[in-house]
Design an enzyme around this catalytic site. Structure first.
Site, short mmCIF file in Angstrom:
data_model
loop_
_atom_site.label_atom_id
_atom_site.label_comp_id
_atom_site.label_asym_id
_atom_site.label_seq_id
_atom_site.Cartn_x
_atom_site.Cartn_y
_atom_site.Cartn_z
N ASP A 30 0.85 -1.19 0.00
CA ASP A 30 0.00 0.00 0.00
C ASP A 30 0.89 1.25 0.00
OD1 ASP A 30 -3.21 0.56 0.95
OD2 ASP A 30 -1.78 2.22 1.10
N ILE A 31 0.47 2.24 -0.78
CA ILE A 31 1.27 3.46 -0.93
C ILE A 31 1.22 4.32 0.34
CG2 ILE A 31 -0.47 5.03 -1.92
CD1 ILE A 31 1.58 5.63 -4.14
N ASN A 87 -12.94 -3.19 2.76
CA ASN A 87 -13.92 -2.11 2.93
C ASN A 87 -14.88 -2.15 1.74
OD1 ASN A 87 -12.49 -1.14 5.22
ND2 ASN A 87 -11.09 -0.02 3.88
N VAL A 96 -11.05 3.03 -3.42
CA VAL A 96 -10.74 2.49 -4.75
C VAL A 96 -11.78 1.42 -5.07
CG1 VAL A 96 -9.05 1.29 -6.17
CG2 VAL A 96 -8.29 3.00 -4.49
N HIS A 100 -10.51 -5.27 -3.17
CA HIS A 100 -9.18 -5.52 -2.61
C HIS A 100 -9.29 -5.86 -1.14
CE1 HIS A 100 -10.07 -1.19 -2.24
NE2 HIS A 100 -9.41 -1.22 -1.10
N HIS A 102 -6.96 -5.65 2.42
CA HIS A 102 -5.78 -5.10 3.08
C HIS A 102 -5.21 -6.19 3.99
CE1 HIS A 102 -6.90 -0.73 2.36
NE2 HIS A 102 -8.08 -1.30 2.21
P1 AMP Z 1 -9.78 1.46 0.40
O1 AMP Z 1 -9.92 2.70 1.26
O2 AMP Z 1 -10.19 0.21 1.14
O3 AMP Z 1 -10.48 1.62 -0.92
O4 AMP Z 1 -8.24 1.27 0.15
C1 AMP Z 1 -7.58 1.80 -0.95
C2 AMP Z 1 -6.10 1.72 -0.63
O5 AMP Z 1 -5.38 1.86 -1.83
C3 AMP Z 1 -5.60 2.80 0.34
O6 AMP Z 1 -5.03 2.18 1.49
C4 AMP Z 1 -4.56 3.55 -0.49
O7 AMP Z 1 -3.44 3.97 0.26
C5 AMP Z 1 -4.17 2.50 -1.53
N1 AMP Z 1 -3.65 3.02 -2.80
C6 AMP Z 1 -4.21 3.96 -3.59
N2 AMP Z 1 -3.47 4.14 -4.70
C7 AMP Z 1 -2.42 3.27 -4.59
C8 AMP Z 1 -1.30 2.98 -5.42
N3 AMP Z 1 -1.10 3.61 -6.60
N4 AMP Z 1 -0.41 2.05 -5.01
C9 AMP Z 1 -0.60 1.41 -3.84
N5 AMP Z 1 -1.64 1.64 -3.02
C10 AMP Z 1 -2.54 2.57 -3.38
#
Ligand code: AMP
Ligand code: ZN
Length: 114
Positions: A30-31, A87, A96, A100, A102
């Site tokens: 995760d970024i 989520n 996003v 996915h 976590h």
């Molecule tokens: P969610 O809030 O469950 O939709 O989680 C989306 C996750 O994607 C968050 O923890 C972000 O930090 C992560 N994220 C968004 N863009 C990227 C990316 N380009 N590379 C890695 N993680 C990302």
């Protein structure tokens, strides 16, 4: 999905620190990590939310869980364990819209989650 950020990672159009990949699944750091270990596991197929799953996706989702255990083993978490979180929709914090999980570990994880 042309504009989906996770589909772009699947297509290698944007960089990611990939820690696991197979035919169905890709996992990457995760970024914005929320724990010392914070890996995202996604199906390569674009599925917006858990509500959009069909029975055809059952194998893919099972493979996400197998991949989570494999990633955790590779990271040496087989004694301490890890948490897997999904989520679903904005009310639960989904940002996003590509399914996915976590994988979180490496610190005390409170329960219930916030
Ligand atoms: P969610 O809030 O469950 O939709 O989680 C989306 C996750 O994607 C968050 O923890 C972000 O930090 C992560 N994220 C968004 N863009 C990227 C990316 N380009 N590379 C890695 N993680 C990302
Ligand atoms: Zn996508």
């Amino acid at each position: 999905m042309q504009d989906c950020i996770f589909c772009k990672i699947v297509r290698k159009e944007i960089p990611a620190k990939v820690v696991y990949e197979d035919e169905h699944v890709i996992a990457f750091n995760d970024i914005h990590p929320q724990a010392p270990v914070h890996v995202l596991l996604i199906p390569k197929k674009h599925i917006p939310t858990l509500f959009d799953l069909t029975v055809e996706d059952a194998e893919t989702i099972s493979r996400l869980h197998l991949a989570a255990a494999e990633v955790a083993r590779r990271l040496g978490l087989d004694q301490k364990g890890f948490r897997l979180v999904a989520n679903c929709l904005e009310g639960a914090g989904q940002v996003v819209f590509h399914v996915h999980y976590h994988l979180l570990a490496g610190r005390e994880l409170g329960w219930p989650p916030g």
